[in-house]
Design an enzyme around this catalytic site. Structure first.
Site, mmCIF file in Angstrom:
data_model
loop_
_atom_site.group_PDB
_atom_site.id
_atom_site.type_symbol
_atom_site.label_atom_id
_atom_site.label_comp_id
_atom_site.label_asym_id
_atom_site.label_seq_id
_atom_site.Cartn_x
_atom_site.Cartn_y
_atom_site.Cartn_z
ATOM 1 N N GLU A 272 0.873 -1.172 0.000
ATOM 2 C CA GLU A 272 0.000 0.000 0.000
ATOM 3 C C GLU A 272 0.908 1.220 0.000
ATOM 4 O O GLU A 272 1.722 1.399 0.912
ATOM 5 C CB GLU A 272 -0.914 -0.007 1.224
ATOM 6 C CG GLU A 272 -1.886 -1.178 1.217
ATOM 7 C CD GLU A 272 -2.758 -1.223 2.463
ATOM 8 O OE1 GLU A 272 -3.978 -1.374 2.320
ATOM 9 O OE2 GLU A 272 -2.204 -1.103 3.572
ATOM 10 N N ASP B 28 -15.926 -3.994 -0.453
ATOM 11 C CA ASP B 28 -15.504 -3.651 0.908
ATOM 12 C C ASP B 28 -16.749 -3.552 1.779
ATOM 13 O O ASP B 28 -17.645 -2.742 1.492
ATOM 14 C CB ASP B 28 -14.743 -2.328 0.913
ATOM 15 C CG ASP B 28 -13.529 -2.362 -0.013
ATOM 16 O OD1 ASP B 28 -12.872 -3.414 -0.066
ATOM 17 O OD2 ASP B 28 -13.255 -1.340 -0.672
#
Length: 247
Positions: free
Chosen positions: A8, A128
């Site tokens: 990330e 998500d």
């Protein structure tokens, strides 16, 4: 099962986010390119990158991501703020193996389906989940979509897979995430990629036996060295069943 070692990236640095809070990143003092190369040396066949700056419309990581794609020699699955067809096609042209799309799928599902048909097996749907609903805008906005219904609406699209993240799961308890992922994986023909469930190699072993879970993203646990990538890759491999000998 495919292990996707994950980076990330925020402002050119490797970070981890707790429950998606981009204003409180955990910073890892490692070189992103060298870390990506170490994944390949360990035997990874895919890797995943999330461009955290892309979630807010910034493009500060573009040169770094291009460098990683050129350097690793394995397919890279890329997510982070894709809102237009042009963005998707730009990164496919730059060599990204797959593009992960979440918010666009909620706002313009027909566009996602069209792109999946034009780029078969290169588009991944991100789902998500927080408090039973699909989240968008980088986990910041709660939609009215039920996760199972949302995935089902893309059942006929030639997706490469569906990444499922349980945002609501307790950071110290993977069981609830595993339950959600198991349930959703059983309701779709698309291969499901689990995210946020691996904290140790035992979690990899458990995921391997969940029907229709084809892979898992591992980021924080690799950077914190709670998981050894070589060991995780070995556990993820299909085991050969004993064969009876006939005479």
């Amino acid at each position: 099962m495919i292990i996707y070692p994950t980076l990330e990236l925020l402002n050119g640095k490797c970070v981890s986010l707790v429950r998606g809070r981009i204003d409180e990143p955990v910073l890892w003092h490692v070189d992103p390119v060298e870390t990506a190369r170490s994944f390949v040396e360990a035997g990874a066949e895919w890797m995943h990158i999330t461009d955290m700056d892309g979630l807010s419309g910034e493009n500060g990581n573009h040169d770094l991501i291009e460098n990683i794609i050129r350097s690793v020699g394995i397919p890279v699955q890329l997510g982070g703020g894709f809102r237009t067809r042009e963005q998707v096609e730009q990164w496919i042209d730059k060599g990204a193996g797959r593009i992960v799309i979440g918010t666009m799928a909620a706002h313009d599902p027909d566009l996602l389906k069209e792109m999946a048909k034009f780029h078969p097996d290169q588009i991944v749907l991100a789902v998500d989940v927080f408090e039973g609903s699909v989240m968008t805008e980088g986990w910041r906005s709660k939609s009215a979509f039920d996760p199972a219904d949302f995935i089902r609406s893309f059942e006929e699209a030639p997706l490469a897979g569906v990444i499922v993240t349980d945002i609501d799961a307790n950071i110290a308890d993977a069981d609830s995430s595993l339950g959600l992922i198991t349930s959703l994986a059983g309701q779709t023909r698309h291969p499901v990629i689990a995210r946020g469930t691996v904290r140790n190699v035992d979690d990899v072993a458990r995921l391997r036996y969940v029907q229709n879970v084809a892979g898992t993203l591992i980021g924080r646990a690799l950077l914190s060295r709670d998981v050894d990538l070589k060991e995780a890759l070995a556990i993820a491999q299909p085991s050969s069943e004993p064969t009876a000998e006939f005479t």
